[in-house]
Design a protein around this motif. Structure first.
Motif, mmCIF file in Angstrom:
data_model
loop_
_atom_site.group_PDB
_atom_site.id
_atom_site.type_symbol
_atom_site.label_atom_id
_atom_site.label_comp_id
_atom_site.label_asym_id
_atom_site.label_seq_id
_atom_site.Cartn_x
_atom_site.Cartn_y
_atom_site.Cartn_z
ATOM 1 N N PRO A 1 0.815 -1.224 0.000
ATOM 2 C CA PRO A 1 0.000 0.000 0.000
ATOM 3 C C PRO A 1 0.850 1.277 0.000
ATOM 4 C CG PRO A 1 -0.949 -1.589 1.510
ATOM 5 C CD PRO A 1 0.357 -2.179 1.033
ATOM 6 N N LYS A 2 1.942 1.266 0.762
ATOM 7 C CA LYS A 2 2.755 2.477 0.873
ATOM 8 C C LYS A 2 3.287 2.925 -0.488
ATOM 9 C CE LYS A 2 6.606 4.461 3.426
ATOM 10 N NZ LYS A 2 7.907 4.181 4.046
ATOM 11 N N ILE A 3 3.699 1.959 -1.308
ATOM 12 C CA ILE A 3 4.250 2.335 -2.614
ATOM 13 C C ILE A 3 3.120 2.746 -3.566
ATOM 14 C CG2 ILE A 3 4.431 0.108 -3.856
ATOM 15 C CD1 ILE A 3 7.200 2.677 -3.468
ATOM 16 N N ALA A 4 1.968 2.121 -3.411
ATOM 17 C CA ALA A 4 0.805 2.523 -4.218
ATOM 18 C C ALA A 4 0.434 3.976 -3.905
ATOM 19 C CB ALA A 4 -0.379 1.596 -3.934
ATOM 20 N N ASP A 5 0.436 4.314 -2.618
ATOM 21 C CA ASP A 5 0.120 5.689 -2.210
ATOM 22 C C ASP A 5 1.140 6.676 -2.762
ATOM 23 O OD1 ASP A 5 -2.066 4.858 -0.730
ATOM 24 O OD2 ASP A 5 -0.984 4.825 1.183
ATOM 25 N N ALA A 6 2.418 6.303 -2.701
ATOM 26 C CA ALA A 6 3.474 7.219 -3.155
ATOM 27 C C ALA A 6 3.374 7.452 -4.666
ATOM 28 C CB ALA A 6 4.847 6.654 -2.785
ATOM 29 N N ILE A 7 3.092 6.402 -5.411
ATOM 30 C CA ILE A 7 2.938 6.551 -6.866
ATOM 31 C C ILE A 7 1.703 7.404 -7.174
ATOM 32 C CG2 ILE A 7 2.483 5.340 -9.049
ATOM 33 C CD1 ILE A 7 3.991 2.890 -7.787
ATOM 34 N N ALA A 8 0.616 7.116 -6.486
ATOM 35 C CA ALA A 8 -0.626 7.860 -6.730
ATOM 36 C C ALA A 8 -0.431 9.352 -6.435
ATOM 37 C CB ALA A 8 -1.755 7.286 -5.887
ATOM 38 N N ALA A 9 0.248 9.657 -5.331
ATOM 39 C CA ALA A 9 0.475 11.063 -4.967
ATOM 40 C C ALA A 9 1.352 11.756 -6.014
ATOM 41 C CB ALA A 9 1.124 11.146 -3.585
ATOM 42 N N ALA A 10 2.384 11.067 -6.471
ATOM 43 C CA ALA A 10 3.277 11.644 -7.489
ATOM 44 C C ALA A 10 2.527 11.867 -8.797
ATOM 45 C CB ALA A 10 4.486 10.733 -7.691
ATOM 46 N N CYS A 11 1.642 10.949 -9.142
ATOM 47 C CA CYS A 11 0.855 11.093 -10.386
ATOM 48 C C CYS A 11 -0.052 12.311 -10.319
ATOM 49 C CB CYS A 11 0.017 9.845 -10.644
ATOM 50 S SG CYS A 11 0.996 8.449 -11.233
ATOM 51 N N ILE A 12 -0.667 12.525 -9.165
ATOM 52 C CA ILE A 12 -1.548 13.699 -9.019
ATOM 53 C C ILE A 12 -0.717 14.975 -9.161
ATOM 54 C CG2 ILE A 12 -2.946 14.987 -7.346
ATOM 55 C CD1 ILE A 12 -3.970 12.205 -6.365
ATOM 56 N N LYS A 13 0.413 15.005 -8.462
ATOM 57 C CA LYS A 13 1.281 16.182 -8.487
ATOM 58 C C LYS A 13 1.784 16.497 -9.897
ATOM 59 C CE LYS A 13 5.259 17.860 -5.860
ATOM 60 N NZ LYS A 13 6.277 17.470 -4.875
ATOM 61 N N GLN A 14 2.101 15.450 -10.649
ATOM 62 C CA GLN A 14 2.693 15.645 -11.985
ATOM 63 C C GLN A 14 1.658 15.550 -13.111
ATOM 64 O OE1 GLN A 14 6.296 13.214 -12.526
ATOM 65 N NE2 GLN A 14 6.634 13.233 -10.319
#
Ligand SMILES: *Cc1c(COP(=O)(O)O)cnc(C)c1O
Length: 205
Positions: free
Chosen positions: A89-102
């Motif tokens: 889950p932690k890596i899924a959250d980090a990818i999702a957050a980066a996708c929103i930001k970018q």
């Protein structure tokens, strides 16, 4: 043979040329003859080649096929087009957050540790359902399929069969499985992406 290509009515898998630890001249040679799907397993190493190569060659799809640390998620999302190694889950959250930001959409695979090997990345087959559910409904990542790396010394066929079964169960179409030594077996079990390194480029430095 447990499964047969005609029985499963399969299209041939997409070949990902795994360019990790290869000299740039070999990568350029593959690009020059028109190959466009490439795989790298480390974010920093990939940046060295691909930041420039992606701006020089149109239409490249770069696949991250190695484990990702959450502090590298922003760099990974900036450079890669597909991530094959979501396993918690932690890596899924980090990818999702980066996708929103970018403002990017990165199709992702969940890596399954089909051999339940201690040292290997990936979620256990028993944990797959919960992680798929988390990615879909909490992290809201576009999960397109499953990925596995069978144990080095094992017959890969049961591992590919298991991945195929899990993907079908969860309505996932893509299967990232098969490397230089076992891609033909993977194709028979419905692989849609094979990851070929030494079979294309020769041995790594
Ligand atoms: C290196 C690597 C490959 C390619 O392996 P070859 O045996 O050189 O074809 C495929 N998948 C992953 C995850 C890798 O790290």
């Amino acid at each position: 043979m447990a499964a047969d290509r005609s029985e499963l009515a399969l299209a041939p898998p997409q070949v990902i040329a795994v360019s990790k630890q290869q000299p740039e001249e070999k990568i350029r040679a593959a690009l020059e003859i028109g190959h466009r799907h490439f795989g790298e397993n480390k974010v920093q190493e990939a940046q060295k080649h691909w930041a420039a190569l992606k701006s020089q060659y149109a239409g490249v799809t770069l696949h991250l096929i190695g484990p990702l640390q959450s502090n590298k998620a922003e760099d990974a999302v900036a450079l890669f087009d597909v991530i094959h190694t979501v396993d918690r889950p932690k890596i899924a959250d980090a990818i999702a957050a980066a996708c929103i930001k970018q403002h990017k959409i990165i199709p992702c695979f969940i890596q399954i540790n089909t051999g339940e090997e201690e040292q290997k990345a990936g979620v256990s087959p028993d944990g797959a359902a919960a992680l798929i559910d988390y990615c879909r409904h909490v992290a809201k990542l576009p999960i397109i399929g499953l990925m596995c790396i069978p144990p080095a010394d094992a017959n890969p066929a049961p591992h590919f069969a298991l991945l195929h079964k899990l993907a079908t169960k969860h309505g996932l179409k893509e299967l990232s499985m098969g490397m230089s030594a076992d891609y033909e077996t993977a194709a028979r079990f419905g692989s849609t992406y094979v990851r070929i390194g030494t079979g294309i480029f020769g041995s790594r430095s």
